[in-house]
Enzyme design. Structure first.
Site, PDB file in Angstrom:
ATOM      1  CG  HIS A   1       6.153   8.475   3.189  1.00  0.00           C
ATOM      2  ND1 HIS A   1       5.850   9.301   2.124  1.00  0.00           N
ATOM      3  CD2 HIS A   1       5.116   7.617   3.289  1.00  0.00           C
ATOM      4  CE1 HIS A   1       4.701   8.960   1.605  1.00  0.00           C
ATOM      5  NE2 HIS A   1       4.219   7.938   2.297  1.00  0.00           N
TER       6      HIS A   1
ATOM      7  CD  GLU B   1      -0.538   4.089   2.933  1.00  0.00           C
ATOM      8  OE1 GLU B   1      -1.178   3.595   3.892  1.00  0.00           O
ATOM      9  OE2 GLU B   1      -0.419   5.313   2.749  1.00  0.00           O
TER      10      GLU B   1
END
Length: 249
Positions: free
Chosen positions: A10, A88
């Site tokens: 990202h 994550e």
């Protein structure tokens, strides 16, 4: 015929810019991160690497990056699959803390063990902390006993690789160009698996924000070129260096 896999961390998030441990806290991209996602789309178009399908996490910074990249490629209409297994790494009680201040408080050795060792977890996050996702409805399908309150990279590998094997690999074998829009540590886990990086050497791998990493894979889904190829090598090198230095003020 080779399979085409694109890995995209990202773009810069609101907490990346503040040097905070983010983990599962659901922060969005900042303005710079949105620009990085759009630049990723430009790089994909220049290489004629147009995704057929996307796999991403349940966190908005990855989902938003995927959306902006697809919109820039005029591929906003393709299927997008979301899974917590691409989230994550859960940073436990470190979530919400400043990295430089954490390093100063606990010392470089402990800081690096928490941040970059393969099998050392940070302290657990209290389930009722403001930075906890334990009661978040998006994770209701994960049994409470399996819902993480802290993870090391080994834990991320354990949850991510089965998803790659069952879902992403199936799309690659079908001849689809696959975009995985995810996070620094879920992508480190995937690269470790693809390139067969040792538990010790993975500590030195840093994934920059917003730069597509392209892998050609053979019939056994092994990389034709170990390490893949960043579509903007100079920016990737600078970005990886910046990630490595995040513990500094």
């Amino acid at each position: 015929m080779t399979a085409k896999l694109i890995l995209l961390r990202h773009g810069e998030s609101e907490w990346n810019s503040k040097n905070l441990f983010t983990g599962w806290v659901d922060v969005d991209l900042n303005e710079k991160g949105e620009g990085e996602a759009r630049h990723a789309a430009d790089l994909l178009k220049q290489e004629n690497l147009l995704p057929d399908i996307v796999h991403t996490s349940l966190l908005r910074r990855a989902i938003h990056t995927a959306y902006l990249a697809l919109d820039g490629c005029d591929r906003h209409w393709i299927p997008v699959h979301r899974s917590w297994r691409l989230n994550e790494r859960h940073y436990g009680a470190l979530q919400g803390l400043n990295k430089a201040e954490t390093k100063e408080k606990y010392g470089n050795d402990q800081f690096m063990a928490w941040r970059r060792s393969y099998d050392v977890r940070p302290p657990d996050l209290d389930r009722d902390s403001e930075f906890s996702q334990f009661h978040d409805p998006r994770y209701a399908d994960i049994p409470a006993s399996e819902r993480p309150v802290a993870e090391c990279l080994k834990d991320v590998v354990a949850r991510m690789v089965p998803y790659f094997t069952s879902d992403i690999a199936a799309d690659l074998k079908d001849g689809k160009t696959v975009l995985v829009a995810a996070h620094g540590n879920s992508l480190r886990a995937l690269v470790k698996h693809l390139d067969e990086i040792s538990d010790e050497d993975i500590a030195g791998l840093n994934i920059p924000t917003g730069i597509p990493l392209f892998y050609e894979l053979d019939d056994n889904l092994k990389p034709v070129t170990r390490g893949g190829r960043y579509l903007d090598p100079e920016a990737a090198a600078a970005g990886a260096k910046a990630v490595a230095n995040q513990g500094n003020k």
